[in-house]
Design an enzyme around this catalytic site. Structure first.
Site, PDB file in Angstrom:
ATOM      1  N   THR A  24       0.674  -1.510  -0.231  1.00  0.00           N
ATOM      2  CA  THR A  24       0.254  -0.018  -0.152  1.00  0.00           C
ATOM      3  C   THR A  24       0.487   1.204   0.480  1.00  0.00           C
ATOM      4  O   THR A  24       1.574   1.220   1.020  1.00  0.00           O
ATOM      5  CB  THR A  24      -0.515   0.225   1.069  1.00  0.00           C
ATOM      6  OG1 THR A  24      -1.864  -1.375   1.579  1.00  0.00           O
ATOM      7  CG2 THR A  24      -1.558   1.661   1.205  1.00  0.00           C
ATOM      8  N   LYS A  53      -7.793   1.066  -2.402  1.00  0.00           N
ATOM      9  CA  LYS A  53      -6.892   0.764  -1.097  1.00  0.00           C
ATOM     10  C   LYS A  53      -6.571   2.134  -0.001  1.00  0.00           C
ATOM     11  O   LYS A  53      -7.200   1.852   0.611  1.00  0.00           O
ATOM     12  CB  LYS A  53      -5.198   0.346  -1.081  1.00  0.00           C
ATOM     13  CG  LYS A  53      -4.902  -0.548  -0.122  1.00  0.00           C
ATOM     14  CD  LYS A  53      -5.585  -1.177   1.124  1.00  0.00           C
ATOM     15  CE  LYS A  53      -5.277  -1.861   1.922  1.00  0.00           C
ATOM     16  NZ  LYS A  53      -3.931  -2.098   2.059  1.00  0.00           N
ATOM     17  N   LYS A  79       0.802   5.072   7.799  1.00  0.00           N
ATOM     18  CA  LYS A  79       1.413   5.365   6.687  1.00  0.00           C
ATOM     19  C   LYS A  79       0.505   5.472   5.620  1.00  0.00           C
ATOM     20  O   LYS A  79       0.340   6.335   5.180  1.00  0.00           O
ATOM     21  CB  LYS A  79       2.313   4.454   6.619  1.00  0.00           C
ATOM     22  CG  LYS A  79       2.848   4.846   4.882  1.00  0.00           C
ATOM     23  CD  LYS A  79       2.295   3.617   4.204  1.00  0.00           C
ATOM     24  CE  LYS A  79       2.587   2.181   4.338  1.00  0.00           C
ATOM     25  NZ  LYS A  79       1.846   1.290   3.145  1.00  0.00           N
TER      26      LYS A  79
END
Length: 287
Positions: free
Chosen positions: A97, A172, A240
């Site tokens: 990701t 995502k 993150k």
């Protein structure tokens, strides 16, 4: 037909994903910064490579699942990196990701070299990786997605082609935004039940099949009740991901208040040295 697959990154999910590829019959080449993490796969027949470049030279498709955008940048563009080592026509599949902008950059650089790049982040945590039931969201050219579909089917269940380069990463981001509210809502429901003096385990059982049911409740509800904070997905990695989503919106007028609040909550936990706990440790913010 793709037979030789390389896999870079032996984290919590990466090891299980690579194992599923091996069990599906692919000739598997592996690399990780820490070789000990790959020992089980080597014993099963995977071939260890000394760096990403060596691996890329031996494979028809290279999969990466590393930690942070800077790690992706290094493994693709750095010395002995993938882009300068893979042979023409190879498929490069980043399942980390990471930033949609970085995925688009990799796509452009790959295409200029005669390589085929896809961004294919996943959702489902450690349990989905182990059971090969991950949701996989893919961006890139449709013909490349079609060619790599059997690879994805060895690791996941819901496999969706989302559009051009970066589209998988944008999907995502939406996934992580949805999770942020779900995990916070789950923690608040448990806190409320405990404060009200009702049995929190019975409460979760009562609501799990109703409108409040969710994967977060099913997977993390019992772990929270046990105060089991072993990581299926690290807090530091979720931070993150949320930071990437916030960055993507920075130049727009859109403000996502739930995302902003949950991001701040997790950052508070990370400052308390809890970044390597699982995301279910959000309950500690309330405690």
């Amino acid at each position: 037909m793709i037979k030789r697959v390389g896999f870079i990154g032996m984290g919590i999910m990466g090891r299980a994903m690579a194992k599923n590829l091996l069990e599906a019959g692919y000739e598997l080449f592996i690399y990780s910064r820490t070789r000990d993490k790959a020992s089980e796969l080597e014993e099963m027949g995977a071939v260890w490579c000394e760096n990403a470049g060596e691996l890329s030279k031996r494979c028809q498709a290279v999969i990466t699942t590393v930690g942070f955008p800077e790690d992706v940048e290094q493994v693709y563009f750095g010395e002995t990196g993938i882009l300068d080592s893979a042979y023409e026509g190879s498929y490069l599949i980043d399942m980390t990701t990471t930033s949609p902008k970085l995925s688009a950059k990799i796509f452009r650089s790959a295409k200029s070299r005669g390589l085929r790049a896809l961004d294919a982040p996943v959702s489902g945590g450690d349990s989905g990786a182990k059971s090969a039931t991950l949701a996989i969201m893919v961006g890139g050219e449709k013909e490349d997605f079609d060619a790599c579909l059997p690879i994805f089917q060895s690791m996941g269940k819901e496999i969706c082609y989302m559009g051009g380069a970066g589209a998988g990463q944008h999907t995502k981001m939406a996934n992580q935004i949805a999770i942020s509210g779900a995990i916070a809502g789950l923690c608040e429901a448990i806190v409320y039940a405990e404060e009200a003096g009702i049995n929190a385990a019975k409460m979760l059982e009562a609501i799990r099949t109703g409108a409040a049911g969710s994967a977060q409740l099913e997977i993390f509800g019992p772990r929270i009740l046990k105060r089991d904070f072993a990581p299926g997905f690290y807090i530091k990695h979720f931070i993150k991901d949320m930071a990437i989503a916030k960055e993507e919106l920075a130049s727009s007028k859109v403000r996502l208040e739930v995302l902003d609040k949950v991001f701040d909550m997790y950052c508070w936990l990370e400052k308390k040295d809890k970044g390597t706990l699982g995301t279910q440790a959000l309950i500690q913010y309330y405690e």
